[in-house]
Design a protein around this motif. Sequence first.
Motif, PDB file in Angstrom:
ATOM      1  N   PHE A  47       1.163  -1.628   0.078  1.00  0.00           N
ATOM      2  CA  PHE A  47      -0.251  -0.012   0.199  1.00  0.00           C
ATOM      3  C   PHE A  47       1.141   1.306  -0.127  1.00  0.00           C
ATOM      4  O   PHE A  47       1.639   1.633   1.110  1.00  0.00           O
ATOM      5  CB  PHE A  47      -1.062   0.146   1.435  1.00  0.00           C
ATOM      6  N   LEU A  48       0.268   1.811  -0.637  1.00  0.00           N
ATOM      7  CA  LEU A  48       1.313   3.646  -1.194  1.00  0.00           C
ATOM      8  C   LEU A  48       0.105   4.998  -0.481  1.00  0.00           C
ATOM      9  O   LEU A  48      -0.535   4.557  -0.711  1.00  0.00           O
ATOM     10  CB  LEU A  48       1.072   3.824  -2.630  1.00  0.00           C
ATOM     11  N   VAL A  49       1.038   5.564   1.171  1.00  0.00           N
ATOM     12  CA  VAL A  49       0.183   6.224   1.305  1.00  0.00           C
ATOM     13  C   VAL A  49      -0.253   7.731   0.582  1.00  0.00           C
ATOM     14  O   VAL A  49       0.755   8.192   0.147  1.00  0.00           O
ATOM     15  CB  VAL A  49       0.642   6.634   3.184  1.00  0.00           C
ATOM     16  N   VAL A  50      -0.996   8.254   0.462  1.00  0.00           N
ATOM     17  CA  VAL A  50      -1.406   9.119  -0.108  1.00  0.00           C
ATOM     18  C   VAL A  50      -2.216  10.326  -0.418  1.00  0.00           C
ATOM     19  O   VAL A  50      -3.201  10.303   1.264  1.00  0.00           O
ATOM     20  CB  VAL A  50      -1.846   8.564  -1.547  1.00  0.00           C
ATOM     21  N   LYS A  51      -2.466  11.537   0.109  1.00  0.00           N
ATOM     22  CA  LYS A  51      -3.084  13.016   0.168  1.00  0.00           C
ATOM     23  C   LYS A  51      -3.856  13.154  -0.728  1.00  0.00           C
ATOM     24  O   LYS A  51      -2.697  13.632  -2.041  1.00  0.00           O
ATOM     25  CB  LYS A  51      -2.213  13.489   0.882  1.00  0.00           C
ATOM     26  N   GLU A  73     -10.015  15.495  -0.099  1.00  0.00           N
ATOM     27  CA  GLU A  73     -10.644  14.048   0.117  1.00  0.00           C
ATOM     28  C   GLU A  73     -10.185  14.250   1.414  1.00  0.00           C
ATOM     29  O   GLU A  73     -10.429  13.090   1.976  1.00  0.00           O
ATOM     30  CB  GLU A  73     -10.776  13.140  -0.369  1.00  0.00           C
ATOM     31  N   GLY A  74      -8.310  14.249   1.502  1.00  0.00           N
ATOM     32  CA  GLY A  74      -7.844  13.485   2.726  1.00  0.00           C
ATOM     33  C   GLY A  74      -7.305  12.774   2.256  1.00  0.00           C
ATOM     34  O   GLY A  74      -5.999  12.594   1.716  1.00  0.00           O
ATOM     35  N   TYR A  75      -6.809  11.285   3.253  1.00  0.00           N
ATOM     36  CA  TYR A  75      -5.833  10.739   3.234  1.00  0.00           C
ATOM     37  C   TYR A  75      -5.684   9.753   2.530  1.00  0.00           C
ATOM     38  O   TYR A  75      -6.851   8.910   3.098  1.00  0.00           O
ATOM     39  CB  TYR A  75      -4.902  10.272   4.529  1.00  0.00           C
ATOM     40  N   ALA A  76      -5.891   9.107   2.014  1.00  0.00           N
ATOM     41  CA  ALA A  76      -5.560   7.443   1.493  1.00  0.00           C
ATOM     42  C   ALA A  76      -4.524   5.995   1.711  1.00  0.00           C
ATOM     43  O   ALA A  76      -3.574   6.779   1.350  1.00  0.00           O
ATOM     44  CB  ALA A  76      -6.251   7.450   0.226  1.00  0.00           C
ATOM     45  N   LEU A  77      -4.959   5.018   1.704  1.00  0.00           N
ATOM     46  CA  LEU A  77      -4.324   3.430   1.157  1.00  0.00           C
ATOM     47  C   LEU A  77      -4.279   3.014  -0.363  1.00  0.00           C
ATOM     48  O   LEU A  77      -5.285   2.743  -0.869  1.00  0.00           O
ATOM     49  CB  LEU A  77      -3.747   2.715   1.333  1.00  0.00           C
TER      50      LEU A  77
END
Length: 77
Positions: free
Chosen positions: A28-32, A36-40
């Motif tokens: 999983f890559l942590v993204v912004k 919408e905020g943050y997601a994987l």
Amino acid sequence: MKINFDEVNFEEKYKVGNVIKDYDDNLFLVVKSTEEGYALVNLNKNIVTGTYETIEELANKLGDKEDVLVNAEINVL
């Protein structure tokens, strides 16, 4: 792709740009997202998780103590 696994504390794993391996060997890559905020992003299945307002909320909802930080190098040809 070159992958190395590192042991770091729980809070250090969940930062934008980090790649994390879960118990099921998914990456999983942590993204912004700007709106919408943050997601994987699941790099194995090309899907995005739900978004969360803060990185702390994302880590608390989706993170697991057994997740491993990955030192990944991705080369695009």
